[in-house]
Design an enzyme around this catalytic site. Sequence first.
Site, PDB file in Angstrom:
ATOM      1  N   GLU A 240       0.863  -1.184   0.000  1.00 16.03           N
ATOM      2  CA  GLU A 240       0.000   0.000   0.000  1.00 16.03           C
ATOM      3  C   GLU A 240       0.891   1.222   0.000  1.00 16.03           C
ATOM      4  O   GLU A 240       2.008   1.170   0.498  1.00 16.03           O
ATOM      5  CB  GLU A 240      -0.852   0.028   1.277  1.00 16.03           C
ATOM      6  CG  GLU A 240      -1.831  -1.112   1.391  1.00 16.03           C
ATOM      7  CD  GLU A 240      -2.272  -1.313   2.840  1.00 16.03           C
ATOM      8  OE1 GLU A 240      -2.820  -0.374   3.427  1.00 16.03           O
ATOM      9  OE2 GLU A 240      -2.043  -2.414   3.375  1.00 16.03           O
TER      10      GLU A 240
ATOM     11  N   LYS B  49       2.268   4.776   1.243  1.00 16.91           N
ATOM     12  CA  LYS B  49       2.390   5.404   2.559  1.00 16.91           C
ATOM     13  C   LYS B  49       2.104   6.888   2.374  1.00 16.91           C
ATOM     14  O   LYS B  49       2.854   7.587   1.694  1.00 16.91           O
ATOM     15  CB  LYS B  49       3.816   5.187   3.066  1.00 16.91           C
ATOM     16  CG  LYS B  49       4.037   5.552   4.496  1.00 16.91           C
ATOM     17  CD  LYS B  49       5.403   5.013   4.938  1.00 16.91           C
ATOM     18  CE  LYS B  49       5.717   5.399   6.362  1.00 16.91           C
ATOM     19  NZ  LYS B  49       5.843   6.841   6.523  1.00 16.91           N
TER      20      LYS B  49
ATOM     21  N   ASP C 108       1.589  10.790   3.421  1.00 17.96           N
ATOM     22  CA  ASP C 108       2.282  11.696   4.319  1.00 17.96           C
ATOM     23  C   ASP C 108       1.278  12.633   4.975  1.00 17.96           C
ATOM     24  O   ASP C 108       0.889  13.640   4.394  1.00 17.96           O
ATOM     25  CB  ASP C 108       3.293  12.493   3.480  1.00 17.96           C
ATOM     26  CG  ASP C 108       4.463  12.953   4.320  1.00 17.96           C
ATOM     27  OD1 ASP C 108       4.545  12.519   5.484  1.00 17.96           O
ATOM     28  OD2 ASP C 108       5.279  13.727   3.810  1.00 17.96           O
TER      29      ASP C 108
ATOM     30  N   TYR D 246      -6.320   2.415   6.515  1.00 19.16           N
ATOM     31  CA  TYR D 246      -5.549   1.271   6.027  1.00 19.16           C
ATOM     32  C   TYR D 246      -5.397   0.111   7.004  1.00 19.16           C
ATOM     33  O   TYR D 246      -4.822  -0.908   6.666  1.00 19.16           O
ATOM     34  CB  TYR D 246      -4.156   1.712   5.574  1.00 19.16           C
ATOM     35  CG  TYR D 246      -3.417   2.582   6.571  1.00 19.16           C
ATOM     36  CD1 TYR D 246      -2.932   2.051   7.751  1.00 19.16           C
ATOM     37  CD2 TYR D 246      -3.216   3.932   6.318  1.00 19.16           C
ATOM     38  CE1 TYR D 246      -2.266   2.844   8.667  1.00 19.16           C
ATOM     39  CE2 TYR D 246      -2.540   4.735   7.230  1.00 19.16           C
ATOM     40  CZ  TYR D 246      -2.068   4.187   8.395  1.00 19.16           C
ATOM     41  OH  TYR D 246      -1.420   4.969   9.297  1.00 19.16           O
TER      42      TYR D 246
ATOM     43  N   LYS E 112      10.955   3.444   2.004  1.00 19.20           N
ATOM     44  CA  LYS E 112      10.910   4.887   1.774  1.00 19.20           C
ATOM     45  C   LYS E 112      11.402   5.227   0.377  1.00 19.20           C
ATOM     46  O   LYS E 112      12.481   4.780  -0.031  1.00 19.20           O
ATOM     47  CB  LYS E 112      11.800   5.601   2.793  1.00 19.20           C
ATOM     48  CG  LYS E 112      11.375   5.367   4.233  1.00 19.20           C
ATOM     49  CD  LYS E 112      10.166   6.181   4.602  1.00 19.20           C
ATOM     50  CE  LYS E 112      10.624   7.408   5.359  1.00 19.20           C
ATOM     51  NZ  LYS E 112       9.512   8.132   5.962  1.00 19.20           N
TER      52      LYS E 112
ATOM     53  N   CYS F 158      15.534  47.659  -2.800  1.00 18.49           N
ATOM     54  CA  CYS F 158      14.396  47.028  -3.461  1.00 18.49           C
ATOM     55  C   CYS F 158      14.661  46.920  -4.966  1.00 18.49           C
ATOM     56  O   CYS F 158      15.023  47.915  -5.596  1.00 18.49           O
ATOM     57  CB  CYS F 158      13.135  47.844  -3.197  1.00 18.49           C
ATOM     58  SG  CYS F 158      11.705  47.213  -4.087  1.00 18.49           S
TER      59      CYS F 158
ATOM     60  N   CYS G 275      11.962  49.461  -6.752  1.00 25.24           N
ATOM     61  CA  CYS G 275      11.918  50.914  -6.576  1.00 25.24           C
ATOM     62  C   CYS G 275      13.224  51.480  -6.034  1.00 25.24           C
ATOM     63  O   CYS G 275      13.380  52.698  -5.940  1.00 25.24           O
ATOM     64  CB  CYS G 275      10.768  51.296  -5.650  1.00 25.24           C
ATOM     65  SG  CYS G 275      11.074  50.845  -3.936  1.00 25.24           S
TER      66      CYS G 275
ATOM     67  N   CYS H 282      10.504  46.002   1.821  1.00 22.39           N
ATOM     68  CA  CYS H 282      10.679  47.292   1.160  1.00 22.39           C
ATOM     69  C   CYS H 282       9.721  48.255   1.843  1.00 22.39           C
ATOM     70  O   CYS H 282       8.514  48.041   1.831  1.00 22.39           O
ATOM     71  CB  CYS H 282      10.358  47.198  -0.328  1.00 22.39           C
ATOM     72  SG  CYS H 282      10.158  48.830  -1.073  1.00 22.39           S
TER      73      CYS H 282
ATOM     74  N   CYS I 158       6.282  51.882  -4.675  1.00 20.06           N
ATOM     75  CA  CYS I 158       6.853  50.631  -5.159  1.00 20.06           C
ATOM     76  C   CYS I 158       5.780  49.886  -5.962  1.00 20.06           C
ATOM     77  O   CYS I 158       4.749  49.476  -5.407  1.00 20.06           O
ATOM     78  CB  CYS I 158       7.308  49.823  -3.950  1.00 20.06           C
ATOM     79  SG  CYS I 158       8.220  48.353  -4.353  1.00 20.06           S
TER      80      CYS I 158
END
Length: 665
Positions: free
Chosen positions: A110, A112, A114, A221, A308, A402, A405, A420, A426
């Site tokens: 099956e 797995k 997460d 499961y 895994k 920035c 600007c 900024c 901006c």
Amino acid sequence: MSIEQQINELREELRQHNYNYYVLDAPTISDYEFDVKLKELQALEAKYPEYYDANSPTLRVGGQITKNFETIVHEHRMYSLDNSYSKEDLLDWETRIKKLVDGEVQYTCELKYDGASISLTYENGELIKAVTRGDGIQGDNVTNNIKTIKSVPLKLKGDYPPKFDIRGEIVLPHEGFIKMNEERIAAGEEPYANPRNTASGSLKLQDSAEVAKRPLECLLYNITGNNLGIETQFQSLEKARAWGFKVPEVSKLTNSIEEVLEFVNHWDVERHNLPYETDGVVIKVNNLQQQEELGFTSKAPRWAMAYKFKAEQVATRLNEITYQVGRTGAITPVANLVPVQLAGTVVKRASLHNADQIAKLDIREGDEVYVEKGGEIIPKIVGVNFTNRPEDSIPTVYASNCPECGAPLERKEGEAQHYCPNDNGCLPQIAGRIQHFISRKAMDIEGLGGETVTLLVKEGLIKSYADLYMLTKEEVIPLERMAEKSAENLINGIEKSKEIPFERVLFALGIRYVGETVAKKLVRHYKTIDALMAATEEDLVNVDEIGIKIAESVIEFFAVQEHQELISRLRVYGVQLEIGAEQLANQTDTLQGLTFVVSGVFHRVSRNELKKLIEDNGGKVSSSISSKTSYLVAGDKMGPSKLEKANKLGIELLTEDAFLTKIGL
Ligand SMILES: [Zn+2]
């Protein structure tokens, strides 16, 4: 047909529709039809509370508050699994098994998932409790929250055993996760890092109505219990499916480790097309008799093994680090990569998070970097191949100005992000605020899109959302790709937005931390923008569910003179800055200054309606009794501990009728 029959039939019907929609993914009626039936049931249940059922489909919407999650010892321990990473590991495992059991061994495979592990207990076909994994021996009772997850059956079908536990994983599908993050970004909040942590955090939210809003799913499961009449793991999956549980179809019965590896290799690639995050395959000895013979080590079953998947990782060249400016001025460094294939998609860009992250990994332009796609949607750089670093490589100096600007960037004490500060000069910040203002959940301005906003700002036609209301058709027509008809639609759309109710206007203003829900709460409490602007920090934190972070942000926003000017202009243009007459008609100040705790089951109105009546009449609803509580509105089946506490503190009890009389109903 009697009322009881009618209620039961509606419940049964809604249960079946829930199952069709959330478990089978094959709805047979529209959402609208479903809502109509649900409302019908809600009304009947409110009118005839004698037919109360703790597992009625109406309870899916949540509303139950859990202040402290009770610790519960698992009747059957929740073990973790041993991990394996190679064919050799699996063959070693098989050798150990063959020494302990006789005969042929079959394996179930099956995926797995997460997410956050959960154990559900059913008795006589009804969900009794839901407990988190915790340390495997004991976990937290999160039943109220789990009941709001639509794929968890509250009542089972078919020939289920009288009592059993079923284990599974609460997951947040990619699609829902992305949507939640879009909404957070729209509210000026930090997006969630990954679906797993968000799913697991959701289980511990105090307000189950908040959990109900999240698109969580529950994949099951494993069945545990005594005398279940089940012989194999594969059979148990089929049975669970038949009883109404959402059991992933991706599972396979295999006869050898070779076949197990075929399954692993297939899904290592295919898993990227699934709606959820997966991180491996779980392999179990199929025969439960053999499982029993194998037993457990001190920490894991001998009959199961997790394989895994390798985290998807590739190496590629980092061309350039650029910087993005968000609506709130937050700067995000972005890695521009030589395009590379990763987990089924071509990756060109990866997030670098912030200056600390770049410094920690010593990432430089020109480096060969390792890119990984873990639980996150946006790939991230996890390391640098230092052996491949060009000789003329230069350490990265984080941007000081920035990129849009040129303003010097700032970093607040304790924050990882640079900002900024030039919010009025901006472009991405100006355009971002207006884009938020016009968005669907805010002013919902038809005929105006994000790109047009940027164009309007660039052309100097607008500098703020208030400027939208000054736009004329003649000004707009000369814009690129703008025909007469679309210019007209745009202006009409802006005009129509003057009807949008105040709570959405308040959300549209773009005050940090004031999302849709907070905006609603503030409007219900303050009713007009003037009252809200006059509120002190102390007033604000006294509003139910408004914390210090929100209060500070609101105060800060209205203290800025430009913002005050914007509001004055919106008022002149006719934008709604107070609650509508109709909404207000249902609201009084009768309960002003009073705090209520509501407990038990009610007859004339539902518990949620009761709470709404308190708030609409100026009162405050609190979930726990304290010396600040004015009244305890007590229904049937009220918890004895609440009553005891109320008596101890000398808090007056109100019956449902007495309460309704108080507000003139
Ligand atoms: Zn800037």
